[in-house]
Design an enzyme around this catalytic site. Structure first.
Site, PDB file in Angstrom:
ATOM      1  N   PRO A 230       6.901  60.951   7.865  1.00 35.85           N
ATOM      2  CG  PRO A 230       5.983  58.910   8.206  1.00 35.85           C
ATOM      3  CD  PRO A 230       6.656  59.795   7.140  1.00 35.85           C
TER       4      PRO A 230
ATOM      5  CB  CYS B  51      11.279  65.983   3.031  1.00 32.48           C
ATOM      6  SG  CYS B  51      11.927  67.414   1.965  1.00 32.48           S
TER       7      CYS B  51
ATOM      8  N   GLY C 240       9.856  58.233  10.474  1.00 28.15           N
ATOM      9  CA  GLY C 240      10.547  56.920  10.331  1.00 28.15           C
ATOM     10  C   GLY C 240      12.033  56.965  10.265  1.00 28.15           C
ATOM     11  CE  LYS C 241      13.317  57.310   3.981  1.00 26.69           C
ATOM     12  NZ  LYS C 241      11.891  57.383   4.080  1.00 26.69           N
TER      13      LYS C 241
ATOM     14  CB  CYS D 253       9.162  55.867  -2.269  1.00 18.88           C
ATOM     15  SG  CYS D 253       7.964  57.374  -2.155  1.00 18.88           S
TER      16      CYS D 253
ATOM     17  CG  ASP E  76      12.665  60.044   1.898  1.00 17.74           C
ATOM     18  OD1 ASP E  76      13.049  59.302   1.139  1.00 17.74           O
ATOM     19  OD2 ASP E  76      11.549  60.018   2.505  1.00 17.74           O
TER      20      ASP E  76
END
Length: 599
Positions: A315, A312, A317-318, A515, A464
């Site tokens: 946007p 997933c 970042g990971k 999160c 994530d």
């Protein structure tokens, strides 16, 4: 706790909290910022059982405020932390950060290799102490992470307006949460405004937070454009007590705020929390990212040459953090079910100069594809993609003559394969060919669709997972989440985790993260994974900065007993508590080693 983590927490506390007097908030019963986070009563009871009343109260208070610092990940393929710090100092000095005169002190290299540059700020009330310091992360291996500390909470003097009611603007809750992170107030975020507000007027900015309705739901009962009279008859007059986020200057008249569709409505001059904005700043060199998200990529421990799946990915970042740790060698497959989000990942990867990232549009619940249709071979497009390609090719060859004769006698243009495209669609395609991609599309707007991947085809998988997001901050409202919605989120995550287990090879690694502060989406998922798959085991993580997980169980209102971690497992996961000295968002990370699978 590991010695490294103890040292790092003390360093964070010393850097961000010591010798930093906090301004006392305005003690007025009305014009102050002291929000009380509202929860569904059953959810609140559940969290009190999990954390204890005092601890959960601290968590709720922390969630309603932003972190005191911004965390920046430096793209080490293009720059270094020292170079970025130098550029940021120059930019802040050049821009003034709203008339701030920034003076860089001597950069000192302390024994812990922390490069800290203190900024002495003078100027307007808004700029005073707007930026406290810039420093490299002190934890070994994370020196490419830069912290930029803001300040707050600050007392705001709104003035008495000579006994008259203050001119005021009410903004939406989501707008306010963005403002608390450093954004401006844009036109779509304005809900109501005092009468006779003109350009240049000083206005107090307050927040309309969702309230309970007779039908048991939540909402904001304010019609956009409502005129505020400054009396108790104004909508949400008493509910706005303690929800004032600063003072601003109107950039347009009251009429203009509700006439136009975009632009800055009011310019925030005095903020309760002052954090710098990094919008369009050093693109490709830095990426604004929460510290736990950076730690998640490290926990995965990706190695150059491996094949990694980010299930997933938006946007991105990971995804880009993983690719950077691999030194852009290997393959990082990033998938998301949203077309535009996949485009965003592509754009970010291009900005950061990363070539090992492959993106696909794919629902994570359909990640596994058995048989010849899997994407072990190059991906194929759907029938819709083929038709779109034919239409685009046709238009590109006849665009000039067709554009002049668009309003022909026939209503449709027939393609060779017998499909028809309406003239409205053709007009849209012509505009796109003439003017380029729209605002939501990167160049080309091309996204490959995947039918899934073969089992055991990845060395490591990051999930994530989409979650209740109850760890994000600042958060001014949490009443919409119910016990049922939280359990639904958990069921959804388990289905995605089942897909991840099939995709990772024996001997590989799965990292699961969320999160949220909800144990049902965190520790309960770990319990499910270990009970369901005997070949999975919790693995140690590095770096280990977060705290331990929750052990035991909790009985839900319907009698269901939710099982969490067993004693001895709590130190193998990382739980980031928003009320801790680390001052991060609420976050959870679990790492699994995959043993031989019983097929």
């Amino acid at each position: 706790m590991p010695k490294g983590r103890d040292y790092f927490i003390k360093a964070i506390s010393r850097t961000f909290f010591s010798n930093t007097p906090v301004s006392q908030m305005d003690q007025s019963t009305r014009y102050r910022f002291g929000p009380t986070l509202k929860w569904n009563p059953m959810v609140e009871e559940y969290f009190i059982k999990a954390y204890g009343a005092d601890h959960f109260s601290r968590i709720s208070t922390a969630l309603a405020r932003p972190s005191c610092y911004s965390c920046i990940r430096v793209n080490t393929l293009k720059s270094t932390s020292d170079a970025v710090i130098k550029k940021l100092l120059e930019i802040f000095k050049e821009r003034g950060v709203l008339d701030v005169v920034v003076q860089e002190s001597a950069t000192t290299l302390e024994p812990d290799n922390c490069c800290k540059a203190t900024l002495e700020c003078t100027g307007s009330a808004e700029s005073l102490k707007a930026i406290k310091s810039i420093s490299k992360c002190q934890y070994p291996g994370l020196d490419y992470v830069v912290f930029v500390k803001g300040t707050g909470p600050h007392a705001i003097h709104y003035g008495d307006n000579e006994g008259k009611p203050l001119k005021e603007v009410i903004v939406s809750r989501k707008c306010a949460e963005a403002v608390l992170r450093g954004a401006q107030v844009y036109v779509p975020g304005v809900l109501a405004c005092s009468a006779h507000v003109e350009t240049g007027d000083a206005v107090a900015v307050s927040v309309a937070v969702e309230q309970s309705s007779p039908d048991g739901g939540w909402g904001v009962a304010i019609t956009r454009g409502t005129v505020l009279q400054g009396s108790q008859e104004d909508p949400y007059y008493f509910e706005r007590d303690g929800y004032y986020i600063g003072q601003a200057t109107a950039m347009m008249s009251r009429a203009g705020m509700f006439r136009v569709s975009e632009g800055v409505a009011v310019d925030m001059k005095e903020r309760v929390f002052r954090l710098p904005s990094f919008y369009d700043l050093l693109e490709g060199e830095i990426f604004l990212q929460n510290l736990p998200s950076i730690i998640t990529a490290h926990a995965l421990d990706p190695q150059p040459g491996e094949r990694i799946l980010d299930m997933c990915a938006a946007p991105g970042g990971k995804t880009t953090a993983i690719a950077s740790l691999m030194k852009d060698k290997g393959e990082v497959v990033a998938v998301d079910r949203s077309h535009n989000k996949v485009l965003g990942i592509q754009k970010l990867a291009a900005e950061m100069g990363l070539s090992c990232i492959t993106t696909y549009k794919l629902d994570a619940l359909k990640s596994v594809c058995h048989g010849a249709e899997s994407d072990s071979l190059p991906n194929t497009c759907s029938v819709e993609d083929v038709q779109n390609t034919r239409t685009t090719h046709l238009l590109s060859t006849v665009i000039d003559e067709f554009d002049a004769k668009l309003l022909s006698e026939k209503n449709y243009l027939q393609l060779k394969d017998g499909q028809y495209t309406s003239k409205a669609e053709l007009r849209k395609r012509i505009r796109q060919l003439k003017n380029g991609p729209g605002r939501n599309h990167t160049a080309g707007g091309r996204v490959e669709k995947s039918r899934g991947f073969s089992p055991n085809s990845f060395d490591r998988v990051l999930l994530d997972a989409p979650c209740s997001a109850l760890g994000l901050r600042p958060r001014l409202f949490a009443g919409e989440d119910t016990i049922d919605s939280l359990r639904s989120d958990a069921k959804y995550q388990r289905k995605m985790f089942d897909q991840a287990v099939q995709l990772v090879r024996p001997g590989g690694v799965i990292v699961y993260s969320t999160c949220t502060i909800n144990p049902g989406e965190n520790e309960a998922l770990v319990r499910y994974a270990l009970n369901t798959y005997e070949f999975l085991s919790l693995a140690s993580q590095h770096p280990k900065i977060g705290g331990p997980g929750l052990t035991g169980s909790c009985q839900l209102p319907d009698g269901f007993v939710e099982e969490w971690l067993k004693p001895g497992e709590e130190n193998l996961v990382q739980r980031f508590d928003p009320s801790s000295d680390l001052d991060t968002i609420g976050f959870f990370i679990a790492k699994f080693s995959v043993g031989p699978k019983n097929i």
